[in-house]
Scaffold this motif. Sequence first.
Motif, PDB file in Angstrom:
ATOM      1  N   SER A  99      -1.901  24.056  -8.697  1.00 27.88           N
ATOM      2  CA  SER A  99      -3.204  23.747  -8.090  1.00 27.88           C
ATOM      3  C   SER A  99      -3.680  22.355  -8.500  1.00 27.88           C
ATOM      4  N   LYS A 100      -3.478  22.017  -9.754  1.00 28.16           N
ATOM      5  CA  LYS A 100      -3.854  20.691 -10.248  1.00 28.16           C
ATOM      6  C   LYS A 100      -3.089  19.608  -9.488  1.00 28.16           C
ATOM      7  N   ASP A 101      -1.808  19.838  -9.237  1.00 27.78           N
ATOM      8  CA  ASP A 101      -1.015  18.871  -8.466  1.00 27.78           C
ATOM      9  C   ASP A 101      -1.578  18.688  -7.062  1.00 27.78           C
ATOM     10  N   LEU A 102      -1.989  19.774  -6.428  1.00 35.08           N
ATOM     11  CA  LEU A 102      -2.551  19.673  -5.080  1.00 35.08           C
ATOM     12  C   LEU A 102      -3.860  18.875  -5.097  1.00 35.08           C
ATOM     13  N   ILE A 103      -4.673  19.093  -6.114  1.00 28.55           N
ATOM     14  CA  ILE A 103      -5.907  18.318  -6.258  1.00 28.55           C
ATOM     15  C   ILE A 103      -5.576  16.846  -6.486  1.00 28.55           C
ATOM     16  N   ARG A 104      -4.606  16.584  -7.339  1.00 29.58           N
ATOM     17  CA  ARG A 104      -4.181  15.194  -7.584  1.00 29.58           C
ATOM     18  C   ARG A 104      -3.713  14.543  -6.284  1.00 29.58           C
ATOM     19  N   LEU A 105      -2.945  15.280  -5.474  1.00 33.02           N
ATOM     20  CA  LEU A 105      -2.487  14.726  -4.199  1.00 33.02           C
ATOM     21  C   LEU A 105      -3.676  14.376  -3.305  1.00 33.02           C
ATOM     22  N   GLY A 106      -4.681  15.243  -3.299  1.00 35.95           N
ATOM     23  CA  GLY A 106      -5.887  14.959  -2.530  1.00 35.95           C
ATOM     24  C   GLY A 106      -6.592  13.712  -3.023  1.00 35.95           C
ATOM     25  N   LEU A 107      -6.676  13.544  -4.346  1.00 38.20           N
ATOM     26  CA  LEU A 107      -7.331  12.364  -4.915  1.00 38.20           C
ATOM     27  C   LEU A 107      -6.532  11.089  -4.651  1.00 38.20           C
ATOM     28  N   PHE A 108      -5.213  11.161  -4.816  1.00 34.75           N
ATOM     29  CA  PHE A 108      -4.374   9.991  -4.498  1.00 34.75           C
ATOM     30  C   PHE A 108      -4.558   9.600  -3.031  1.00 34.75           C
ATOM     31  N   SER A 109      -4.560  10.605  -2.157  1.00 38.13           N
ATOM     32  CA  SER A 109      -4.716  10.348  -0.725  1.00 38.13           C
ATOM     33  C   SER A 109      -6.077   9.742  -0.415  1.00 38.13           C
TER      34      SER A 109
ATOM     35  N   LYS B 152       0.846  -1.193   0.000  1.00 35.41           N
ATOM     36  CA  LYS B 152       0.000   0.000   0.000  1.00 35.41           C
ATOM     37  C   LYS B 152       0.878   1.238   0.000  1.00 35.41           C
ATOM     38  N   ASN B 153       0.279   2.334  -0.465  1.00 36.84           N
ATOM     39  CA  ASN B 153       0.956   3.625  -0.432  1.00 36.84           C
ATOM     40  C   ASN B 153       0.333   4.454   0.674  1.00 36.84           C
ATOM     41  N   VAL B 154       1.168   5.046   1.501  1.00 34.50           N
ATOM     42  CA  VAL B 154       0.693   5.847   2.635  1.00 34.50           C
ATOM     43  C   VAL B 154       1.029   7.326   2.463  1.00 34.50           C
TER      44      VAL B 154
ATOM     45  N   VAL C 117       9.756  24.224  -6.701  1.00 32.90           N
ATOM     46  CA  VAL C 117      11.179  24.554  -6.720  1.00 32.90           C
ATOM     47  C   VAL C 117      11.801  24.021  -5.423  1.00 32.90           C
ATOM     48  N   PHE C 118      12.148  24.850  -4.470  1.00 36.60           N
ATOM     49  CA  PHE C 118      12.789  24.369  -3.248  1.00 36.60           C
ATOM     50  C   PHE C 118      11.869  24.417  -2.030  1.00 36.60           C
ATOM     51  N   THR C 119      10.645  24.902  -2.194  1.00 38.36           N
ATOM     52  CA  THR C 119       9.712  24.981  -1.073  1.00 38.36           C
ATOM     53  C   THR C 119       8.852  23.730  -1.039  1.00 38.36           C
ATOM     54  N   THR C 120       8.945  23.001   0.051  1.00 37.99           N
ATOM     55  CA  THR C 120       8.215  21.744   0.216  1.00 37.99           C
ATOM     56  C   THR C 120       7.182  21.906   1.325  1.00 37.99           C
ATOM     57  N   THR C 121       5.936  21.606   0.988  1.00 40.36           N
ATOM     58  CA  THR C 121       4.825  21.723   1.933  1.00 40.36           C
ATOM     59  C   THR C 121       4.262  20.332   2.195  1.00 40.36           C
ATOM     60  N   PHE C 122       3.972  20.062   3.468  1.00 42.43           N
ATOM     61  CA  PHE C 122       3.464  18.761   3.890  1.00 42.43           C
ATOM     62  C   PHE C 122       2.010  18.897   4.314  1.00 42.43           C
ATOM     63  N   TYR C 123       1.189  17.917   3.909  1.00 42.48           N
ATOM     64  CA  TYR C 123      -0.234  17.882   4.234  1.00 42.48           C
ATOM     65  C   TYR C 123      -0.589  16.502   4.779  1.00 42.48           C
ATOM     66  N   ILE C 124      -1.620  16.468   5.614  1.00 49.42           N
ATOM     67  CA  ILE C 124      -2.225  15.206   6.036  1.00 49.42           C
ATOM     68  C   ILE C 124      -3.664  15.212   5.541  1.00 49.42           C
TER      69      ILE C 124
ATOM     70  N   ASN D 135      -9.310   5.110   1.257  1.00 48.35           N
ATOM     71  CA  ASN D 135     -10.423   4.189   0.988  1.00 48.35           C
ATOM     72  C   ASN D 135      -9.941   2.761   0.743  1.00 48.35           C
ATOM     73  N   ASN D 136      -8.944   2.613  -0.103  1.00 49.91           N
ATOM     74  CA  ASN D 136      -8.481   1.273  -0.485  1.00 49.91           C
ATOM     75  C   ASN D 136      -7.838   0.508   0.663  1.00 49.91           C
ATOM     76  N   TYR D 137      -7.183   1.202   1.554  1.00 53.80           N
ATOM     77  CA  TYR D 137      -6.402   0.522   2.599  1.00 53.80           C
ATOM     78  C   TYR D 137      -6.879   0.838   4.007  1.00 53.80           C
ATOM     79  N   ASN D 138      -8.064   1.463   4.107  1.00 52.38           N
ATOM     80  CA  ASN D 138      -8.645   1.760   5.414  1.00 52.38           C
ATOM     81  C   ASN D 138      -7.634   2.503   6.310  1.00 52.38           C
ATOM     82  N   LEU D 139      -6.973   3.499   5.740  1.00 51.07           N
ATOM     83  CA  LEU D 139      -5.976   4.280   6.471  1.00 51.07           C
ATOM     84  C   LEU D 139      -6.655   5.351   7.310  1.00 51.07           C
ATOM     85  N   ASN D 140      -6.037   5.701   8.435  1.00 49.10           N
ATOM     86  CA  ASN D 140      -6.515   6.829   9.241  1.00 49.10           C
ATOM     87  C   ASN D 140      -6.164   8.156   8.592  1.00 49.10           C
TER      88      ASN D 140
END
Length: 192
Positions: free
Chosen positions: A123-133, A103-105, A152-159, A138-143
């Motif tokens: 913005s499209k990438d952020l939406i894609r990240l939401g859909l992948f998540s 599984k991917n977490v 570029v060099f700015t990395t943002t983390f989301y849950i 759903n697939n792996y019953n993750l919390n």
Amino acid sequence: MTRLAAQSVLNQIAENANELESRIILSVAQLLSTLPKDERLDEIHEQELCTRYLNAALSPLFDAPEKGFFFRWASTNTMDAPTSLNGCPDVMISAFRGVTFTKNVGFGEIKSIQQCSNNFAISKDLIRLGLFSKEAINNYNLNGCLAIQTVVFTTTFYISAFTADGIYTMIEIGNITVPSVISNLKKILDRP
């Protein structure tokens, strides 16, 4: 002190640190080995951004082979890719059990300097990240599921998490600026 000597000292410090501190120290050690001494005048394209800078910074934070988790750069369709999306994320954090990834977490998307002003693509990438998540939850019953977006060099983390019937939330939990040269390495260490 040479880079190699500094890495050796950092590796020794990491041996005696708790797991989180150790991962951060190892990230700094890897950056120390890959960062250029001087600022580059030419553009850094996405492949080099990923391999020279981001892998050194992020892989030690999320790669845990001893626990069965791997930080992976994707190049083909992933098992968790929603059918409504073409392609796969740039990064996956995957659980490995037995002889296969199960599984991917976590997922990540990267935009280089050539695309940093393209707000639609970002913005499209952020939406894609939401859909992948959402699909992984759903697939792996993750919390929850981790999403990483780098521009570029700015990395943002989301849950992302399933919070109520049909409602998923994605919350920004922090960000870092990955240094582009050795002299900038101190900036991430001094950050509160």
